[in-house]
Design a protein around this motif. Structure first.
Motif, PDB file in Angstrom:
ATOM      1  N   ALA A  50       2.245   1.764  -3.413  1.00  0.00           N
ATOM      2  CA  ALA A  50       1.216   2.291  -4.310  1.00  0.00           C
ATOM      3  C   ALA A  50       1.021   3.794  -4.088  1.00  0.00           C
ATOM      4  N   LEU A  78      -1.819  -5.914  -4.899  1.00  0.00           N
ATOM      5  CA  LEU A  78      -2.833  -4.873  -4.866  1.00  0.00           C
ATOM      6  C   LEU A  78      -3.042  -4.317  -6.262  1.00  0.00           C
ATOM      7  N   GLU A  79      -4.294  -4.060  -6.596  1.00  0.00           N
ATOM      8  CA  GLU A  79      -4.630  -3.327  -7.809  1.00  0.00           C
ATOM      9  C   GLU A  79      -5.288  -2.019  -7.375  1.00  0.00           C
ATOM     10  N   VAL A  80      -4.692  -0.918  -7.785  1.00  0.00           N
ATOM     11  CA  VAL A  80      -5.131   0.402  -7.339  1.00  0.00           C
ATOM     12  C   VAL A  80      -5.553   1.228  -8.545  1.00  0.00           C
ATOM     13  N   LYS A  81      -6.730   1.850  -8.442  1.00  0.00           N
ATOM     14  CA  LYS A  81      -7.206   2.793  -9.452  1.00  0.00           C
ATOM     15  C   LYS A  81      -7.470   4.119  -8.757  1.00  0.00           C
ATOM     16  N   SER A  82      -6.712   5.121  -9.135  1.00  0.00           N
ATOM     17  CA  SER A  82      -6.840   6.443  -8.518  1.00  0.00           C
ATOM     18  C   SER A  82      -7.243   7.455  -9.578  1.00  0.00           C
ATOM     19  N   MET A 123       0.830  -1.199   0.000  1.00  0.00           N
ATOM     20  CA  MET A 123       0.000   0.000   0.000  1.00  0.00           C
ATOM     21  C   MET A 123       0.868   1.254   0.000  1.00  0.00           C
ATOM     22  N   GLU A 134       1.625   6.729  -6.741  1.00  0.00           N
ATOM     23  CA  GLU A 134       0.558   7.695  -6.974  1.00  0.00           C
ATOM     24  C   GLU A 134       1.092   9.125  -6.858  1.00  0.00           C
ATOM     25  N   ARG A 148     -10.179   6.753  -4.921  1.00  0.00           N
ATOM     26  CA  ARG A 148      -9.185   5.683  -4.956  1.00  0.00           C
ATOM     27  C   ARG A 148      -9.889   4.349  -4.711  1.00  0.00           C
ATOM     28  N   GLU A 149      -9.663   3.417  -5.595  1.00  0.00           N
ATOM     29  CA  GLU A 149     -10.248   2.075  -5.474  1.00  0.00           C
ATOM     30  C   GLU A 149      -9.116   1.068  -5.327  1.00  0.00           C
ATOM     31  N   ILE A 150      -9.145   0.312  -4.234  1.00  0.00           N
ATOM     32  CA  ILE A 150      -8.084  -0.651  -3.934  1.00  0.00           C
ATOM     33  C   ILE A 150      -8.677  -2.055  -3.929  1.00  0.00           C
TER      34      ILE A 150
END
Length: 408
Positions: free
Chosen positions: A70, A320-324, A67, A74, A339-341
């Motif tokens: 990530a 982890l797959e993160v979409k910010s 995290m 970011e 933010r989607e984790i």
């Protein structure tokens, strides 16, 4: 008592005294074996629980570290988009932000990702500004004068979907306030109450494009194919002509078709809208004012304010797959507005390429919308695989179009 009798009695006593220690010795050995077995089981259970605790602690540590990695990536992406490193007045694929993050090795893992221009897509929330009057006015305007409604209907038609007035009306009714229908083809709460399960219109901006699948008339198969071409941004936006994928350009083309797409791809990046109009005027020779009416500034632009960072961080057994989603503001440095984790279980792999099934076969699996969407009892037992979003975005950006404008 005779001497013989006494001797026999003494012999019996002697034999009993000799056999008792032997029996006691057997009982002690059995007790020792039971004790050793019990200790072995207890120690084995202690060691087993210790290994579980160590594994959980390691997984938790790796998750926390992933995290932090990530968040660091970011922050780096935000610096790329900051006004100090990027011109906010124009955005195109020649800039640093458009280069995919290479596979970066870190201690015990890797980081990979990319930035996606969300204003290269159709913002579903833009439909919230339509009224019955403005909707009818756009439909009755010159067929070559492009607006959001025509763009959306062209996009659906080019993808082989059935197009009618309800395609736009149901979106407007889902987003606008109140329960008054935008027109006969719309749908409000009274219509969605009869669905199974019942649904409730948002009556405001949506935050996820997947919500389109809840609107009347849109099937899950259609929404999945539209996903890389649409966004749900918190406010009115334009389409960046410099980064729009080919299906969106084809929908913008009007009667020019593939020639328009080729002209845009051959001449971009455009530093201003005037450069875009000049490049198109070489082909049409109608003058920039006429082109500004055909493709108005409220529909297209050469800059973007919304971007999405897609990251995949792998560290040990944690992934982890993160979409910010980032928005540029007056401060000059983008702010993360969403933010989607997603924590991916260990051992689960991402399918790197498209399924061999055709679009028709996939559509058959997800056919239906509205009341019969979940009528198939086996729907939840099937397995489906999706490509990584960076690969999807890249394929729609650089993919080829045939003469009909459909991607292959």
């Amino acid at each position: 008592m005779s001497m013989g009798t006494k001797q026999a009695a003494l012999d019996g006593v002697g034999r009993c005294s000799r056999s008792r220690p032997q029996r006691q010795s057997g009982v002690a050995l059995l007790a020792t074996l039971i004790l050793v077995l019990a200790l072995t089981l207890i120690l084995g259970n202690i060691f087993y629980r210790h290994q579980i605790d160590v594994s959980q602690a390691t997984g938790s540590l790796h998750g926390d570290q992933a995290m932090l990695l990530a968040i660091s990536a970011e922050s780096w992406a935000r610096d790329l988009l900051a006004s100090d490193n990027d011109d906010p007045e124009v955005d195109h694929f020649g800039e640093d932000w458009a280069q995919a993050i290479p596979l970066l090795p870190v201690d015990g893992g890797t980081i990979v990702g990319c930035l996606v221009d969300l204003e290269s897509r159709v913002n579903i929330n833009n439909f919230s500004s339509y009224t019955d009057t403005s909707l009818r006015a756009e439909r009755s305007a010159n067929a070559n004068n492009m607006g959001l409604v025509k763009l959306w209907e062209n996009l659906l038609q080019n993808m082989g979907f059935v197009v009618d007035e309800s395609r736009v009306s149901v979106i407007v009714d889902w987003l606008d306030k109140g329960d008054e229908l935008i027109g006969p083809a719309g749908a409000e709460q009274s219509d969605y109450s009869g669905f199974n399960p019942p649904r409730f219109p948002a009556n405001t901006y949506i935050a996820d494009t997947a919500e389109l699948a809840a609107m009347a008339g849109y099937s899950l198969a259609e929404v999945q194919r539209l996903m890389p071409l649409m966004s749900a941004l918190p406010g009115p936006t334009t389409i960046n002509i410099n980064s729009a994928p080919e299906p969106v350009l084809m929908a913008l083309s009007g009667d020019l078709g593939i020639d328009f797409v080729d002209m845009v791809l051959d001449n971009r990046p455009f530093l201003t809208l005037q450069e875009f109009y000049q490049a198109i005027d070489i082909r049409l020779m109608v003058g920039e004012p006429a082109l500004a009416i055909r493709w108005p500034a409220k529909l297209i632009d050469v800059k973007s304010d919304f971007f999405q960072l897609n990251l995949e961080v792998t560290l040990g057994q944690s992934r982890l797959e993160v979409k910010s989603i980032m928005q540029r503001g007056e401060s000059g440095r983008p702010a993360v507005i969403r933010r989607e984790i997603t924590v991916v279980p260990a051992g689960v792999t991402t399918v790197p390429s498209r399924s061999i099934d055709t679009d028709d076969e996939n559509a058959a699996d997800f056919s239906g919308s509205g009341r019969d969407r979940f009528s198939d009892p086996d729907e939840y037992d099937r397995e489906y695989y999706l490509r990584p979003i960076c690969e999807i975005a890249d394929s729609y950006t650089t993919g080829d179009l045939d003469d009909s404008g459909e991607q292959f």
